[in-house]
Design a protein around this motif. Sequence first.
Motif, short mmCIF file in Angstrom:
data_model
loop_
_atom_site.label_atom_id
_atom_site.label_comp_id
_atom_site.label_asym_id
_atom_site.label_seq_id
_atom_site.Cartn_x
_atom_site.Cartn_y
_atom_site.Cartn_z
N PRO A 177 96.56 -30.03 59.68
CA PRO A 177 95.44 -29.67 60.72
C PRO A 177 94.79 -31.22 61.15
O PRO A 177 94.54 -31.82 60.27
CB PRO A 177 94.45 -29.07 59.65
CG PRO A 177 94.78 -29.24 58.23
CD PRO A 177 96.19 -29.79 58.36
N MET A 178 94.74 -31.16 62.38
CA MET A 178 94.35 -32.53 63.05
C MET A 178 93.27 -32.43 63.83
O MET A 178 93.03 -31.36 64.70
CB MET A 178 95.40 -33.09 63.64
CG MET A 178 96.79 -33.33 62.97
SD MET A 178 96.33 -34.73 61.70
CE MET A 178 96.60 -36.19 62.24
N LEU A 179 92.49 -33.42 64.16
CA LEU A 179 91.28 -33.38 65.05
C LEU A 179 91.62 -34.58 65.87
O LEU A 179 91.81 -35.80 65.65
CB LEU A 179 89.92 -33.48 64.38
CG LEU A 179 88.77 -34.05 65.37
CD1 LEU A 179 88.73 -32.66 66.06
CD2 LEU A 179 87.51 -34.50 64.56
N PRO A 180 92.19 -34.30 67.24
CA PRO A 180 92.29 -35.41 68.26
C PRO A 180 91.23 -35.85 68.86
O PRO A 180 90.60 -35.14 69.25
CB PRO A 180 93.63 -34.60 69.21
CG PRO A 180 92.94 -33.09 69.01
CD PRO A 180 92.19 -32.94 67.56
N LEU A 181 91.07 -37.17 69.03
CA LEU A 181 89.96 -37.69 69.75
C LEU A 181 90.67 -38.50 70.97
O LEU A 181 91.93 -39.31 70.78
CB LEU A 181 89.16 -38.67 68.94
CG LEU A 181 88.26 -38.04 68.11
CD1 LEU A 181 89.04 -37.83 66.63
CD2 LEU A 181 86.74 -38.74 68.15
N TRP B 63 84.75 -41.36 73.52
CA TRP B 63 85.50 -40.47 73.27
C TRP B 63 85.29 -39.01 73.57
O TRP B 63 84.24 -38.74 73.56
CB TRP B 63 85.91 -40.68 71.61
CG TRP B 63 86.45 -41.92 71.26
CD1 TRP B 63 85.45 -43.10 70.65
CD2 TRP B 63 87.50 -42.58 70.93
NE1 TRP B 63 86.15 -43.93 70.26
CE2 TRP B 63 87.53 -43.58 70.36
CE3 TRP B 63 88.82 -41.88 71.19
CZ2 TRP B 63 88.61 -44.48 70.10
CZ3 TRP B 63 89.96 -42.57 70.94
CH2 TRP B 63 89.87 -43.84 70.40
N SER B 64 86.63 -38.28 73.83
CA SER B 64 86.35 -36.90 73.88
C SER B 64 87.06 -36.21 72.80
O SER B 64 88.02 -36.73 72.17
CB SER B 64 86.89 -36.25 75.29
OG SER B 64 88.05 -36.33 75.41
N VAL B 65 86.53 -34.88 72.34
CA VAL B 65 87.20 -34.18 71.46
C VAL B 65 87.59 -32.92 71.82
O VAL B 65 86.91 -32.41 73.03
CB VAL B 65 86.60 -33.97 70.10
CG1 VAL B 65 86.33 -35.35 69.48
CG2 VAL B 65 85.09 -33.36 70.41
N CYS C 184 91.29 -45.42 78.46
CA CYS C 184 92.74 -45.55 78.68
C CYS C 184 93.72 -44.63 78.23
O CYS C 184 94.57 -44.56 78.31
CB CYS C 184 93.31 -46.79 77.62
SG CYS C 184 93.21 -46.63 76.00
N GLY C 185 92.94 -43.49 77.49
CA GLY C 185 93.76 -42.39 76.96
C GLY C 185 94.45 -42.50 75.82
O GLY C 185 95.03 -41.68 75.46
N PHE C 186 94.11 -43.38 75.15
CA PHE C 186 94.56 -43.57 73.56
C PHE C 186 94.22 -42.37 72.73
O PHE C 186 93.10 -41.82 72.93
CB PHE C 186 94.09 -44.83 73.20
CG PHE C 186 94.50 -44.88 71.51
CD1 PHE C 186 95.91 -45.59 71.14
CD2 PHE C 186 93.63 -44.64 70.61
CE1 PHE C 186 96.32 -45.48 70.05
CE2 PHE C 186 93.81 -44.84 69.26
CZ PHE C 186 95.45 -45.29 68.89
N LEU C 187 95.09 -41.89 72.14
CA LEU C 187 94.99 -40.61 71.26
C LEU C 187 95.01 -40.93 69.73
O LEU C 187 95.97 -41.53 69.40
CB LEU C 187 95.94 -39.56 71.65
CG LEU C 187 96.02 -38.54 70.83
CD1 LEU C 187 94.65 -37.65 71.17
CD2 LEU C 187 97.25 -37.58 70.94
N ARG C 188 93.72 -40.67 69.37
CA ARG C 188 93.73 -40.90 67.60
C ARG C 188 93.42 -39.56 67.10
O ARG C 188 92.93 -38.61 67.54
CB ARG C 188 92.41 -41.76 67.68
CG ARG C 188 91.14 -41.32 67.25
CD ARG C 188 90.13 -42.41 67.11
NE ARG C 188 89.08 -42.15 66.15
CZ ARG C 188 87.88 -42.81 66.32
NH1 ARG C 188 87.71 -43.68 66.80
NH2 ARG C 188 86.88 -41.97 65.51
#
Length: 94
Positions: A62-66, A29-31, A71-75
């Motif tokens: 306020p969100m932290l996207p990973l 994962w990347s942040v 595959c590029g899925f965003l959580r």
Amino acid sequence: MKISAEDLSAYFDAKGVKDGCPLCGTDSWSVTPAAGPDGAIEAGEVALEVTLQLVKTNSWVPMLPLVCQNCGFLRMHHTHWIQKWLEERDNAAG
């Protein structure tokens, strides 16, 4: 409050968060890194105030996207809960 990569890892471990992407199973994962007032990116920190605008209510979360590096899925994780856990952990440590 900034959240370090180590803090985020400790939070996920404490909460039993699974590493694998729900779509492809990869655990890479990347942040989003945090930029200071001068625009410089600070190593080891992640963005805290990435917001999702809700047009009808004029509110934000306020969100932290990973992002899955396969595959590029965003959580997304609501940063309030991460901050709350960090504060409780720090208060318990003294």
